[in-house]
Motif scaffolding. Structure first.
Motif, PDB file in Angstrom:
ATOM      1  N   LEU A   1      -1.213   2.728  -8.788  1.00  0.00           N
ATOM      2  CA  LEU A   1      -0.770   1.868  -9.878  1.00  0.00           C
ATOM      3  C   LEU A   1       0.453   1.098  -9.400  1.00  0.00           C
ATOM      4  O   LEU A   1       1.471   1.702  -9.038  1.00  0.00           O
ATOM      5  CB  LEU A   1      -0.399   2.692 -11.113  1.00  0.00           C
ATOM      6  N   GLU A   2       0.358  -0.222  -9.376  1.00  0.00           N
ATOM      7  CA  GLU A   2       1.479  -1.050  -8.921  1.00  0.00           C
ATOM      8  C   GLU A   2       1.716  -2.157  -9.930  1.00  0.00           C
ATOM      9  O   GLU A   2       0.854  -2.999 -10.160  1.00  0.00           O
ATOM     10  CB  GLU A   2       1.183  -1.630  -7.541  1.00  0.00           C
TER      11      GLU A   2
ATOM     12  N   ILE B   1      -2.159  10.214  -8.556  1.00  0.00           N
ATOM     13  CA  ILE B   1      -1.761   8.890  -9.030  1.00  0.00           C
ATOM     14  C   ILE B   1      -0.525   8.474  -8.243  1.00  0.00           C
ATOM     15  O   ILE B   1       0.529   9.111  -8.316  1.00  0.00           O
ATOM     16  CB  ILE B   1      -1.467   8.904 -10.535  1.00  0.00           C
ATOM     17  N   HIS B   2      -0.661   7.402  -7.460  1.00  0.00           N
ATOM     18  CA  HIS B   2       0.440   6.886  -6.642  1.00  0.00           C
ATOM     19  C   HIS B   2       1.114   5.744  -7.400  1.00  0.00           C
ATOM     20  O   HIS B   2       0.473   4.739  -7.704  1.00  0.00           O
ATOM     21  CB  HIS B   2      -0.081   6.379  -5.303  1.00  0.00           C
TER      22      HIS B   2
ATOM     23  N   GLY C   1       5.339   9.041  -5.904  1.00  0.00           N
ATOM     24  CA  GLY C   1       5.764   7.721  -5.447  1.00  0.00           C
ATOM     25  C   GLY C   1       6.306   7.810  -4.039  1.00  0.00           C
ATOM     26  O   GLY C   1       6.315   8.887  -3.417  1.00  0.00           O
ATOM     27  N   ASN C   2       6.775   6.692  -3.534  1.00  0.00           N
ATOM     28  CA  ASN C   2       7.454   6.689  -2.235  1.00  0.00           C
ATOM     29  C   ASN C   2       8.908   7.099  -2.363  1.00  0.00           C
ATOM     30  O   ASN C   2       9.619   7.227  -1.376  1.00  0.00           O
ATOM     31  CB  ASN C   2       7.371   5.300  -1.603  1.00  0.00           C
TER      32      ASN C   2
ATOM     33  N   VAL D   1       9.251  10.562  -7.517  1.00  0.00           N
ATOM     34  CA  VAL D   1       9.001   9.434  -8.401  1.00  0.00           C
ATOM     35  C   VAL D   1       9.970   9.528  -9.570  1.00  0.00           C
ATOM     36  O   VAL D   1      10.635  10.547  -9.774  1.00  0.00           O
ATOM     37  CB  VAL D   1       7.520   9.461  -8.891  1.00  0.00           C
ATOM     38  N   TRP D   2      10.068   8.444 -10.327  1.00  0.00           N
ATOM     39  CA  TRP D   2      10.884   8.408 -11.547  1.00  0.00           C
ATOM     40  C   TRP D   2       9.919   8.305 -12.721  1.00  0.00           C
ATOM     41  O   TRP D   2       9.116   7.386 -12.791  1.00  0.00           O
ATOM     42  CB  TRP D   2      11.818   7.202 -11.508  1.00  0.00           C
ATOM     43  N   ILE D   3      10.013   9.272 -13.659  1.00  0.00           N
ATOM     44  CA  ILE D   3       9.107   9.323 -14.797  1.00  0.00           C
ATOM     45  C   ILE D   3       9.902   9.290 -16.100  1.00  0.00           C
ATOM     46  O   ILE D   3      10.913   9.993 -16.243  1.00  0.00           O
ATOM     47  CB  ILE D   3       8.246  10.607 -14.774  1.00  0.00           C
TER      48      ILE D   3
END
Length: 509
Positions: free
Chosen positions: A303-304, A325-326, A354-355, A393-395
């Motif tokens: 997802l971008e 889910i990336h 995420g990265n 990742v930031w959620i």
């Protein structure tokens, strides 16, 4: 006192009067100034773009967002007054607070009281620039500045860029390691900050990889004005622009490439849901009102800059399988108005990664469902949900309440259903419970409760590896992490989780 002594005193007084005259008073006697007595003073230096899609200035790029720049301490500019042949060098000083002052290293002097234009340039002494080594040495700048003034006051110099800047942003599933601009001039001659010629030989410009906190990785290079950019080398792939770009001095030209690994399927949510039941790689970017449904396999879903918002059902509906889910970029939102943003069925596991924490995802549930986890069903009891893993990742996750005061946490189960394990690993998570006044409230992470105030269960909750978790419960009836509660069956406000010594949990209310 004799006459001789008096005469000497009077003569001495006359000399004193002459030496007390200011240089300005002497200058008023004519246009010509004494040599070497009126140095040029520079009050301020500023840099603006002449024509820019987005403003950018020099001499070092702003570390925060890359959309501006600043002088750095020790930069040197060349200076000339009017038509004078003499040129000087002035040093830019920048203190810790970012205040800029200018002092002469080799000063130039006003020769006349007449107002004149002051010309300035950067770099101070170079007669040429080679743009082919910016990936090693940093961006190259050529600046030309002018200001108008006279010998009585400091001059303000305004600089403009003589080169263009090209920025390449990459999207997609492929990890691009290096980028070059193909077949453009790389060598230019300059005089007093203006480009006077270029080499006709065309070559490649390897671009500088730029990484800033909170910003995606991108690549930049300074390019001469009037260059026609047609081709790029993206990590060994020769790619052509559909429409060539002709560079303009002082302009920032931003080019976005979507680069997917071989075998990547681009998700189409324009007219219907996307059904996935294999181990493939899938990519979605853009806005959609249809769902992604996983029924089996271990797919990788990218997802971008994705905004998926559905008005009925789960937005990402994991009925089977264990997808990853990336998350790429900051602008990702997954929302359902009546169910879960991301539902994961019992016996399945969803991994959201995420990265790094510059990749961000906001997830919202509706009508008594969780942001990530379980949903409330009107026809049947709420289904159990599976395991949730959040990594690098930031959620931001938001729970919700139903019209019957059933509540669900930001992350976890809904109603009285169970939820599997929840693991937060090297991530930043903001999770929000919900208040259902006057009945009760949900925790931020954990289980919900149903219309009969039955509480849902949940597996082990683990927070580790430098994670930062911020939790807001609905109200004082519930735990922060753990059980939702009601006026009849309140909780104690606990954090029912294993938190390692490198991680923190912060209560927001």
């Amino acid at each position: 006192m004799n006459k001789t002594t008096v005469s000497k005193m009077i003569f001495g007084a006359v000399l004193l009067l002459f030496t007390a005259c200011t240089q300005d008073e002497l200058a008023e006697q004519g246009n010509t100034l004494p040599d070497g007595e009126y140095p040029l003073q520079i009050g301020s230096v500023s840099i603006t773009a002449e024509a820019s899609e987005e403003p950018w200035t020099r001499v070092a790029e702003n570390e925060t967002d890359g959309m501006g720049s600043h002088w750095t301490d020790g930069d040197k500019i060349g200076v000339r007054i009017g038509d004078n042949e003499e040129t000087g060098i002035y040093i830019i000083n920048v203190d810790d607070a970012g205040n800029v002052t200018v002092e002469p290293e080799t000063p130039v002097y006003w020769k006349s009281t007449q107002t004149a234009e002051v010309t300035a340039w950067y770099p101070a002494e170079a007669s040429s620039v080679n743009l082919g080594f910016q990936h090693r040495n940093g961006l190259t700048y050529v600046l030309h500045g002018t200001g108008t003034g006279n010998h009585q006051s400091p001059v303000t110099l305004g600089f403009t860029h003589q080169l263009a800047k090209v920025r390449v942003v990459t999207k997609g599933t492929a990890q691009v390691r290096n980028i070059s601009i193909r077949n453009v001039p790389t060598f230019y001659t300059i005089e007093e900050g203006k480009i006077t010629g270029q080499d006709t030989y065309l070559s490649d410009i390897p671009m500088l990889r730029v990484e800033r906190e909170g910003i995606d990785t991108y690549w930049e290079a300074s390019v001469g004005p009037g260059a026609e950019i047609k081709y790029f080398d993206l990590g060994g792939m020769n790619c052509a622009l559909n429409t060539p770009v002709t560079t303009q001095a002082g302009a920032l030209h931003t080019i976005t490439w979507t680069v997917n690994n071989e075998g990547t399927t681009t998700i189409d949510l324009l007219n219907e849901d996307c059904i996935i039941n294999d181990d493939g790689t899938y990519y979605f970017s853009g806005t959609a009102s249809h769902a992604i449904r996983v029924t089996g396999g271990k797919p990788n879903i990218y997802l971008e800059d994705a905004q998926i918002s559905v008005s009925g059902g789960n937005a990402i509906d994991i009925q089977g399988g264990s997808p990853t889910i990336h998350v790429r970029g900051e602008g990702n939102t997954i929302t359902s108005s009546d169910k879960t943003g991301i539902f994961v069925a019992e016996n399945s596991t969803v991994t959201i990664t995420g990265n790094g924490r510059e990749d961000k995802l906001t997830v919202r549930g509706g009508d008594g469902s969780s942001g990530i986890g379980g949903y409330l069903s009107r026809e049947d009891p709420a289904p159990a949900c599976g395991n949730i893993e959040i990594r690098s990742v930031w959620i931001e996750a938001y729970g919700s309440k139903s019209i019957n005061y059933e509540v669900a946490p930001g992350i976890g189960g809904a109603g009285s259903a169970s939820c599997g394990t929840i693991t937060i690993d090297d991530a930043t998570v903001y999770s929000y419970g919900i208040e259902a006044f006057p009945i009760g409230s949900s925790s931020a992470i954990g289980g919900g409760f149903d219309i009969l105030e039955n509480k849902g269960s949940f597996g082990a909750i683990t927070i580790r590896n430098n994670s930062e978790v911020y939790v807001q419960r609905g109200d004082s009836y519930s735990d922060y992490i753990g059980n939702s509660g009601s006026m009849t069956y309140p909780e104690t406000g606990d954090i029912v989780a294993t938190v390692d010594e490198t991680s923190t949990v912060t209560k927001l209310n």
